[in-house]
Motif scaffolding. Sequence first.
Motif, PDB file in Angstrom:
ATOM      1  N   ILE A 198      -8.800   2.702   6.704  1.00 41.06           N
ATOM      2  CA  ILE A 198      -8.264   1.365   6.619  1.00 41.06           C
ATOM      3  C   ILE A 198      -7.548   0.883   5.555  1.00 41.06           C
ATOM      4  N   GLY A 199      -6.542   1.614   5.217  1.00 36.50           N
ATOM      5  CA  GLY A 199      -5.515   1.529   4.375  1.00 36.50           C
ATOM      6  C   GLY A 199      -6.272   1.825   2.683  1.00 36.50           C
ATOM      7  N   GLN A 200      -7.099   2.635   2.831  1.00 28.09           N
ATOM      8  CA  GLN A 200      -7.862   2.728   1.480  1.00 28.09           C
ATOM      9  C   GLN A 200      -8.017   4.181   1.287  1.00 28.09           C
ATOM     10  N   LEU A 258      -7.905   8.167 -12.907  1.00 22.79           N
ATOM     11  CA  LEU A 258      -7.683   6.760 -12.268  1.00 22.79           C
ATOM     12  C   LEU A 258      -7.251   5.838 -12.837  1.00 22.79           C
ATOM     13  N   LYS A 259      -8.012   5.437 -14.152  1.00 21.05           N
ATOM     14  CA  LYS A 259      -7.683   4.299 -14.879  1.00 21.05           C
ATOM     15  C   LYS A 259      -6.475   4.338 -15.701  1.00 21.05           C
ATOM     16  N   LYS A 305      -7.734  -0.392 -12.714  1.00 18.25           N
ATOM     17  CA  LYS A 305      -8.216  -1.097 -13.944  1.00 18.25           C
ATOM     18  C   LYS A 305      -9.478  -1.640 -13.682  1.00 18.25           C
ATOM     19  N   GLN A 306     -10.095  -1.865 -12.193  1.00 13.34           N
ATOM     20  CA  GLN A 306     -11.291  -2.563 -12.007  1.00 13.34           C
ATOM     21  C   GLN A 306     -12.142  -1.735 -11.216  1.00 13.34           C
ATOM     22  N   CYS A 307     -13.594  -1.273 -11.658  1.00 16.48           N
ATOM     23  CA  CYS A 307     -14.509  -0.868 -10.780  1.00 16.48           C
ATOM     24  C   CYS A 307     -15.264  -2.274 -10.139  1.00 16.48           C
ATOM     25  N   SER A 308     -14.774  -2.214  -8.852  1.00 15.68           N
ATOM     26  CA  SER A 308     -15.305  -3.561  -8.155  1.00 15.68           C
ATOM     27  C   SER A 308     -16.993  -3.232  -7.626  1.00 15.68           C
ATOM     28  N   GLU A 309     -16.964  -1.993  -7.358  1.00 19.89           N
ATOM     29  CA  GLU A 309     -18.474  -1.800  -6.677  1.00 19.89           C
ATOM     30  C   GLU A 309     -18.961  -0.367  -6.973  1.00 19.89           C
ATOM     31  N   GLN A 310     -20.155  -0.419  -7.283  1.00 20.05           N
ATOM     32  CA  GLN A 310     -20.759   1.165  -7.494  1.00 20.05           C
ATOM     33  C   GLN A 310     -22.112   1.300  -7.038  1.00 20.05           C
ATOM     34  N   SER A 311     -22.520   2.205  -6.056  1.00 19.36           N
ATOM     35  CA  SER A 311     -23.833   2.367  -5.812  1.00 19.36           C
ATOM     36  C   SER A 311     -24.042   3.731  -4.998  1.00 19.36           C
ATOM     37  N   ASN A 346      -6.693  -1.508  -8.094  1.00 20.66           N
ATOM     38  CA  ASN A 346      -5.450  -1.503  -8.856  1.00 20.66           C
ATOM     39  C   ASN A 346      -4.870  -2.744  -8.652  1.00 20.66           C
ATOM     40  N   TYR A 347      -4.476  -3.681  -9.683  1.00 18.77           N
ATOM     41  CA  TYR A 347      -4.215  -5.006  -9.312  1.00 18.77           C
ATOM     42  C   TYR A 347      -2.459  -4.742  -9.043  1.00 18.77           C
ATOM     43  N   ASP A 348      -1.726  -3.908  -9.944  1.00 14.98           N
ATOM     44  CA  ASP A 348      -0.364  -3.803  -9.724  1.00 14.98           C
ATOM     45  C   ASP A 348       0.204  -3.526  -8.375  1.00 14.98           C
ATOM     46  N   GLU A 349      -0.433  -2.549  -7.894  1.00 14.90           N
ATOM     47  CA  GLU A 349       0.028  -2.038  -6.585  1.00 14.90           C
ATOM     48  C   GLU A 349      -1.119  -2.381  -5.379  1.00 14.90           C
ATOM     49  N   ALA A 350      -2.006  -3.367  -5.799  1.00 18.26           N
ATOM     50  CA  ALA A 350      -2.817  -3.841  -4.592  1.00 18.26           C
ATOM     51  C   ALA A 350      -3.257  -2.994  -3.813  1.00 18.26           C
ATOM     52  N   LYS A 351      -3.986  -1.860  -4.411  1.00 16.25           N
ATOM     53  CA  LYS A 351      -4.365  -0.769  -3.557  1.00 16.25           C
ATOM     54  C   LYS A 351      -5.774  -0.207  -4.081  1.00 16.25           C
TER      55      LYS A 351
END
Lengths: 258, 180
Positions: free
Chosen positions: A54-56, A73-74, A80-86, A105-110
Amino acid sequence: MRKYVPKNNVQGKAYYTDRFWVSPRVPRTEVKDAHFSNVIDALGDLAKEHYVEIGQLVVHIDAATNFEVMTILKEVCGYKQCSEQSAVDYLAKDGNFELFWQLLNYDEAKRVRVVTRLEQGMAIESIVPLFKSANFAEREMFDMFGIKVNNHPFLKRILMPDDWEGHPLLKTYPLFGDEKASWYEVDKIFGKEYRDIIGPENRDPGKVDIEDTKRFARIGYEVPFGTEYSEEEQEIEYSETALVNYNKKASKTLDERK
Amino acid sequence: MAQHQVNYASSAGLPIALTSVDKLVNWGRSNSLWPLTYGLACCAIEMMASGASRYDFDRMGTIFRASPRQADVMILAGTLSKKHAEFARRLYDQMTEPKWVISMGSCANTGGMFNTYATVQGVDRIIPVDIYLPGCAPRPETLQYAMMMLQKKIRKESADMKKNTKQDLTNQTGKRARLI
């Protein structure tokens, strides 16, 4: 003839299963995107398996290399952001946990998902030096699964109380809690000797106790509130209204003919 | 309050009203019930609405207090988790006598839909409850009605709190619950 299956616990468990049911899978595609290709190149041998869902981008790595992968990766790829971890409990199926990190990734929106497998009893390296948001996420993972995290600044339970026993998101943990959990508040506030006085939890919303005359009344065997339960039958008296007399026998006798 | 209306003309015009101590004390208690501002979950939103201008608890003499030392009613509004049960009980213990408890909403009454390991299955397991208020979440009018029922209950009570029995739902016989 259809095979007989005992149905005395039909509400507790499903007695019918579709033998031909195949659970749908999310389609996986090869990495074609230019940005994702760069990510794979930057990771090199660290990426054991990779595909796009799904595009990811999903990258499978070794559990021991997670800090190295996150650093690349960073620093290199701009996540730059780790939005979820479990984690996910696959102990019964595969004998290990699946750990995942969701990066943005904010810049690439990926987005990239980093996935690894971790044996039970093994610890994972903390990524708090890279992503501050991982602090609470790793504490929650420890709380819910008992997975220890190396070099975490403050690894203690985050949701459950500190003196809780067991890790609730494990598939072996009962939904209503083990014995310790079901008496937790009673033990803590009053002490264990009050267990008999307070009694076990009522987990059955439809439970009716005929001997409890404070909560329930039994038609035909009524007793005053709070008094002892009695088997003595009480005659039911119906009221006589203007239209209908309920005490009169309602059924018509066909034999009476004039 | 006045049980025996005095004929002022015959008693030298003295403004006298006769009553019993119980009635006088309970008149005072029931008409200034000060609940604790203690919201646990979504029911607390309805509780706040009850206290705000539209529903206006103040006109019933019900003023929310931010300290358990100044409150005499505890409204348990919402899901009580097992982690928090200890602190709810501590707040209850810190309230001065006489004190009453309203269990507001399904979650506080029985655990509600949270039939899980982490939720207290009814706050009456740890705190004696006077009024059970059903609903998910009960509307402010319902909470006001519960407060009025509590006032009604207090007016029937004795002024000596030792004579008033607290809720005791343990079986009279002391036997294990029998299911039918």
